[in-house]
Every structure is written in C-alpha cells, then in structure tokens.
Design a protein around this motif. Structure first.
Motif, PDB file in Angstrom:
ATOM      1  N   TRP A 224       0.727  -1.260  -0.199  1.00  0.00           N
ATOM      2  CA  TRP A 224       0.217  -0.551   0.286  1.00  0.00           C
ATOM      3  C   TRP A 224       0.646   1.406  -0.081  1.00  0.00           C
ATOM      4  O   TRP A 224       1.711   1.810   0.945  1.00  0.00           O
ATOM      5  CB  TRP A 224      -0.830  -0.294   1.039  1.00  0.00           C
ATOM      6  N   PHE A 225       0.268   2.261  -0.682  1.00  0.00           N
ATOM      7  CA  PHE A 225       1.273   3.355  -0.988  1.00  0.00           C
ATOM      8  C   PHE A 225       1.108   4.025   0.130  1.00  0.00           C
ATOM      9  O   PHE A 225      -0.157   4.365   0.522  1.00  0.00           O
ATOM     10  CB  PHE A 225       1.055   4.251  -2.126  1.00  0.00           C
ATOM     11  N   ALA A 226       1.862   4.892   0.835  1.00  0.00           N
ATOM     12  CA  ALA A 226       1.426   5.356   2.371  1.00  0.00           C
ATOM     13  C   ALA A 226       2.329   7.018   2.515  1.00  0.00           C
ATOM     14  O   ALA A 226       3.232   7.340   2.284  1.00  0.00           O
ATOM     15  CB  ALA A 226       1.770   4.901   2.857  1.00  0.00           C
ATOM     16  N   PRO A 227       1.358   7.299   1.510  1.00  0.00           N
ATOM     17  CA  PRO A 227       2.080   9.625   0.950  1.00  0.00           C
ATOM     18  C   PRO A 227       1.915  10.224   2.603  1.00  0.00           C
ATOM     19  O   PRO A 227       1.273   9.764   3.740  1.00  0.00           O
ATOM     20  CB  PRO A 227       1.324   9.913   0.468  1.00  0.00           C
ATOM     21  N   GLN A 228       2.655  11.457   2.888  1.00  0.00           N
ATOM     22  CA  GLN A 228       2.555  12.160   3.928  1.00  0.00           C
ATOM     23  C   GLN A 228       1.309  12.731   4.194  1.00  0.00           C
ATOM     24  O   GLN A 228      -0.061  12.266   3.610  1.00  0.00           O
ATOM     25  CB  GLN A 228       2.985  13.586   3.211  1.00  0.00           C
ATOM     26  N   LYS A 229       0.584  12.263   5.414  1.00  0.00           N
ATOM     27  CA  LYS A 229      -0.697  12.458   6.210  1.00  0.00           C
ATOM     28  C   LYS A 229      -1.728  11.994   5.759  1.00  0.00           C
ATOM     29  O   LYS A 229      -3.008  12.221   6.061  1.00  0.00           O
ATOM     30  CB  LYS A 229      -1.200  14.084   5.593  1.00  0.00           C
ATOM     31  N   SER A 230      -1.367  10.389   5.315  1.00  0.00           N
ATOM     32  CA  SER A 230      -2.340   9.562   5.486  1.00  0.00           C
ATOM     33  C   SER A 230      -2.334   8.381   6.482  1.00  0.00           C
ATOM     34  O   SER A 230      -1.516   8.429   7.139  1.00  0.00           O
ATOM     35  CB  SER A 230      -1.876   8.518   4.093  1.00  0.00           C
ATOM     36  N   LEU A 231      -3.120   8.144   6.765  1.00  0.00           N
ATOM     37  CA  LEU A 231      -3.642   7.045   8.275  1.00  0.00           C
ATOM     38  C   LEU A 231      -4.427   6.218   7.704  1.00  0.00           C
ATOM     39  O   LEU A 231      -5.482   6.014   7.110  1.00  0.00           O
ATOM     40  CB  LEU A 231      -5.079   7.944   8.975  1.00  0.00           C
ATOM     41  N   PHE A 232      -4.013   4.929   8.425  1.00  0.00           N
ATOM     42  CA  PHE A 232      -5.015   3.160   7.913  1.00  0.00           C
ATOM     43  C   PHE A 232      -5.137   3.185   8.608  1.00  0.00           C
ATOM     44  O   PHE A 232      -4.737   2.589   9.808  1.00  0.00           O
ATOM     45  CB  PHE A 232      -3.465   2.805   6.925  1.00  0.00           C
ATOM     46  N   LYS A 233      -6.129   2.147   8.687  1.00  0.00           N
ATOM     47  CA  LYS A 233      -6.922   1.544   9.754  1.00  0.00           C
ATOM     48  C   LYS A 233      -6.836  -0.212   9.379  1.00  0.00           C
ATOM     49  O   LYS A 233      -7.547  -0.063   8.274  1.00  0.00           O
ATOM     50  CB  LYS A 233      -8.691   1.711  10.311  1.00  0.00           C
ATOM     51  N   ILE A 234      -5.855  -1.156   9.900  1.00  0.00           N
ATOM     52  CA  ILE A 234      -6.693  -2.109  10.017  1.00  0.00           C
ATOM     53  C   ILE A 234      -6.948  -3.456  10.970  1.00  0.00           C
ATOM     54  O   ILE A 234      -6.496  -3.478  12.009  1.00  0.00           O
ATOM     55  CB  ILE A 234      -4.453  -2.802   9.199  1.00  0.00           C
ATOM     56  N   SER A 235      -7.755  -3.837   9.926  1.00  0.00           N
ATOM     57  CA  SER A 235      -8.521  -5.475  10.839  1.00  0.00           C
ATOM     58  C   SER A 235      -8.175  -6.364  10.128  1.00  0.00           C
ATOM     59  O   SER A 235      -7.627  -6.671   9.391  1.00  0.00           O
ATOM     60  CB  SER A 235     -10.089  -4.668  11.070  1.00  0.00           C
ATOM     61  N   GLY A 236      -8.758  -7.448  10.872  1.00  0.00           N
ATOM     62  CA  GLY A 236      -9.057  -8.387  10.686  1.00  0.00           C
ATOM     63  C   GLY A 236      -7.562 -10.099  10.299  1.00  0.00           C
ATOM     64  O   GLY A 236      -7.454 -10.292   9.420  1.00  0.00           O
TER      65      GLY A 236
ATOM     66  N   ILE B 296       0.039  -7.823  15.172  1.00  0.00           N
ATOM     67  CA  ILE B 296      -0.899  -6.708  15.847  1.00  0.00           C
ATOM     68  C   ILE B 296      -0.612  -7.043  17.647  1.00  0.00           C
ATOM     69  O   ILE B 296      -0.097  -8.083  17.589  1.00  0.00           O
ATOM     70  CB  ILE B 296      -2.138  -7.288  15.824  1.00  0.00           C
ATOM     71  N   SER B 297      -0.701  -6.295  18.681  1.00  0.00           N
ATOM     72  CA  SER B 297      -0.506  -6.399  19.663  1.00  0.00           C
ATOM     73  C   SER B 297      -2.067  -7.353  20.268  1.00  0.00           C
ATOM     74  O   SER B 297      -2.694  -7.558  20.265  1.00  0.00           O
ATOM     75  CB  SER B 297      -0.081  -5.447  20.694  1.00  0.00           C
ATOM     76  N   PRO B 298      -1.257  -8.295  21.340  1.00  0.00           N
ATOM     77  CA  PRO B 298      -1.811  -8.992  22.272  1.00  0.00           C
ATOM     78  C   PRO B 298      -3.419  -8.157  22.524  1.00  0.00           C
ATOM     79  O   PRO B 298      -4.534  -8.987  22.785  1.00  0.00           O
ATOM     80  CB  PRO B 298      -1.318  -9.879  23.049  1.00  0.00           C
ATOM     81  N   ALA B 299      -3.015  -7.543  23.001  1.00  0.00           N
ATOM     82  CA  ALA B 299      -4.057  -6.189  23.767  1.00  0.00           C
ATOM     83  C   ALA B 299      -4.901  -6.019  22.616  1.00  0.00           C
ATOM     84  O   ALA B 299      -6.090  -6.188  22.649  1.00  0.00           O
ATOM     85  CB  ALA B 299      -3.745  -4.940  24.066  1.00  0.00           C
ATOM     86  N   PHE B 300      -4.744  -5.515  21.228  1.00  0.00           N
ATOM     87  CA  PHE B 300      -5.503  -4.698  20.302  1.00  0.00           C
ATOM     88  C   PHE B 300      -6.164  -6.286  19.512  1.00  0.00           C
ATOM     89  O   PHE B 300      -7.513  -5.769  19.393  1.00  0.00           O
ATOM     90  CB  PHE B 300      -4.456  -3.963  19.219  1.00  0.00           C
ATOM     91  N   PHE B 301      -5.118  -7.203  19.437  1.00  0.00           N
ATOM     92  CA  PHE B 301      -6.538  -7.748  19.705  1.00  0.00           C
ATOM     93  C   PHE B 301      -7.529  -8.901  20.302  1.00  0.00           C
ATOM     94  O   PHE B 301      -8.590  -9.760  19.361  1.00  0.00           O
ATOM     95  CB  PHE B 301      -5.307  -9.398  19.580  1.00  0.00           C
ATOM     96  N   GLU B 302      -7.497  -8.673  21.354  1.00  0.00           N
ATOM     97  CA  GLU B 302      -8.572  -9.283  22.218  1.00  0.00           C
ATOM     98  C   GLU B 302      -9.526  -8.562  22.383  1.00  0.00           C
ATOM     99  O   GLU B 302     -10.604  -8.668  22.499  1.00  0.00           O
ATOM    100  CB  GLU B 302      -7.347  -9.235  23.214  1.00  0.00           C
ATOM    101  N   ASP B 303      -8.992  -7.243  21.782  1.00  0.00           N
ATOM    102  CA  ASP B 303      -9.861  -5.787  22.274  1.00  0.00           C
ATOM    103  C   ASP B 303     -10.795  -5.944  20.738  1.00  0.00           C
ATOM    104  O   ASP B 303     -11.857  -4.901  20.513  1.00  0.00           O
ATOM    105  CB  ASP B 303      -9.702  -5.037  22.778  1.00  0.00           C
ATOM    106  N   LYS B 304     -10.324  -6.453  19.655  1.00  0.00           N
ATOM    107  CA  LYS B 304     -10.868  -6.171  18.608  1.00  0.00           C
ATOM    108  C   LYS B 304     -10.356  -4.975  17.767  1.00  0.00           C
ATOM    109  O   LYS B 304     -11.356  -4.646  17.227  1.00  0.00           O
ATOM    110  CB  LYS B 304     -12.365  -7.289  17.995  1.00  0.00           C
ATOM    111  N   LYS B 305      -9.751  -4.621  17.998  1.00  0.00           N
ATOM    112  CA  LYS B 305      -9.488  -2.876  18.059  1.00  0.00           C
ATOM    113  C   LYS B 305      -8.005  -2.345  16.274  1.00  0.00           C
ATOM    114  O   LYS B 305      -7.454  -3.967  16.243  1.00  0.00           O
ATOM    115  CB  LYS B 305      -8.450  -2.429  19.186  1.00  0.00           C
ATOM    116  N   PRO B 306      -8.538  -1.966  15.106  1.00  0.00           N
ATOM    117  CA  PRO B 306      -7.932  -2.083  14.089  1.00  0.00           C
ATOM    118  C   PRO B 306      -6.450  -1.434  14.568  1.00  0.00           C
ATOM    119  O   PRO B 306      -5.955  -0.395  15.459  1.00  0.00           O
ATOM    120  CB  PRO B 306      -9.020  -1.000  13.406  1.00  0.00           C
ATOM    121  N   VAL B 307      -5.490  -2.098  13.706  1.00  0.00           N
ATOM    122  CA  VAL B 307      -3.866  -1.465  14.108  1.00  0.00           C
ATOM    123  C   VAL B 307      -4.204  -0.039  13.055  1.00  0.00           C
ATOM    124  O   VAL B 307      -4.794   0.194  12.493  1.00  0.00           O
ATOM    125  CB  VAL B 307      -3.388  -2.048  13.725  1.00  0.00           C
TER     126      VAL B 307
END
Length: 243
Positions: A153-165, A210-221
C-alpha cells in the motif's frame, strides 16, 4: 474512479481479494499481456465484481505467446487491444500504469481516484519485482499492489491507515520507497513494536504484528504517516482503510 490493472506474475487467489474489491469495485480494467489470463480467472470467480472482458488490453504479448495462450486474444474485439513491440526499455506493467494515470488525469478531478495493480509477484524475475516496487517512487505508482499473500500500500504524507481482520501471526512491515533510505515520521497504535522503536534507516519495521491487547479487544491497528512517503506491506486478506 477505480482502475484495476492485471499484469503477469504471481497474483493472489481471487477469493483472497474479496474484501478488497467489495470495498472498492472496479470501474475500468486494463490487462497487461499475460495479466489477461489472471483477469479471466478473476472475472470467472467474481463475476459480481468484474465484467466478462477488460476495457483495454496492452503489451507486447510475448508472455501470452510463451504460455501458448495467444488465442486468448481472439475472444476480444480488436479496438480494446493495443500491441507494442517486444524490444523496448519499459515493461507492459509500466505501459498499463501510464494509461491508467492518463485516464485519471483527463477524467476524474475529484481526488478520489484509485489504481490497483494485481500480479507481478514472486517467480524467477526478481528484476521485475524490484522494478514494480521502484514505481512507488515515481508518478506511475499504484495505490495498492496485490501480489500473492501480501499487498503493498502506498502511504503518502498525512495518510492514516486502519487495519482490521488480523490474526496474532499476521505480519505487518513498513518500508520506505526507493527514493529515500532515511527520513519521514510515522505514528502507530496497536503494534507489538510501536513507532518509537522503528529503525531510522532502511525499512522502519519488518515482520511486526498486532499487539495481543488490540487483538483481544478487536481494535484495528492504526498507522499514520506524519511526514515522508512509505509503503505498508500487509496481508492481502486484511481489512484496510486509508484516509
């Protein structure tokens, strides 16, 4: 407008990309040389996402000949086929990307355009793989490059990625483009090794998770590019949103 380019080389199994294409369906499809065969697999497997023929077929068609698949071209009208000479110092993938950017510059002015490249992964041609990655440093870059089990994924300046699953073993890597070995600023939340431990040179992070805490809480990176340009290397099956 979303333009999808199918090119030769390793591509993900079609079913692996359902999440990706369900979020961004194709408006225009370009097949580059033997990418026509990959397009055929995708259109047969996912007719709800792809039409029965590409909007344009581009290339010198040498790879189709090598695969004894030249007759594949006979299925399509001549007006969608653009043939180039084999002896040239640019690839069929570059030709397809050039056409895609030309279409967008002459049409969509909303800033919401998107280019996806499918294929060009793995195989014996490491030079082609490196050549495609180098395109992220040029004006011909795709927004996402789907190859095998990973998507770039191209990640330009001022971009924000939310990654789930993500599973606990799914790998997340971050690379600088080939234009720069240093510089840029990143911020992350939810990784096993966060941004404050990223490398200042070369690839900031390799095989992160992904951190175990975010995985358990089903939160996106979340990964934010505060300055510079980067490439995120993520599992193709992941649910990714770029703002």
């Amino acid at each position: 407008m979303h333009i999808v380019i199918f090119t030769g080389g390793e591509a993900p199994e079609a079913d692996l990309t359902r999440e990706y294409f369900s979020f961004r369906k194709a408006d225009y499809v370009i097949a580059a040389d033997s990418g026509l065969l990959t397009f055929g697999l995708y259109s047969n497997r996912m007719p709800d996402f792809f039409k029965s023929q590409p909007d344009a077929i581009i290339g010198d068609m040498d790879s189709l000949a090598d695969k004894n698949a030249s007759r594949e071209l006979e299925k399509y009208p001549q007006e969608v086929i653009q043939t180039f000479i084999e002896d040239k110092d640019y690839t069929d993938t570059e030709l397809a990307l050039e056409k895609a950017h030309s279409l967008l510059s002459s049409g969509d002015k909303s800033g919401s355009s998107w280019i996806s490249l499918v294929g060009a992964g793995g195989g014996a041609r490491a030079d082609h793989f490196l050549g495609v990655f180098d395109l992220f440093s040029t004006s011909l870059r795709p927004d996402a490059w789907l190859c095998g089990q990973q998507t770039f994924w191209f990640a330009p300046q001022k971009s924000l990625f939310k990654i789930s699953g993500l599973s606990l073993r799914d790998m997340i890597s971050i690379s600088r483009t080939s234009a720069s070995r240093t510089g840029g600023k990143l911020h992350s939340e939810g990784l096993l090794w966060e941004y404050n431990s990223f490398r200042p040179e070369g690839m900031p992070s390799i095989s992160n998770r992904i951190s175990p805490a975010f995985f358990e809480d089903k939160k996106p990176v979340s990964i934010e590019v505060r300055s510079g340009q980067f490439v995120l290397i993520l599992p193709t099956h992941a649910q990714v949103r770029r703002n």
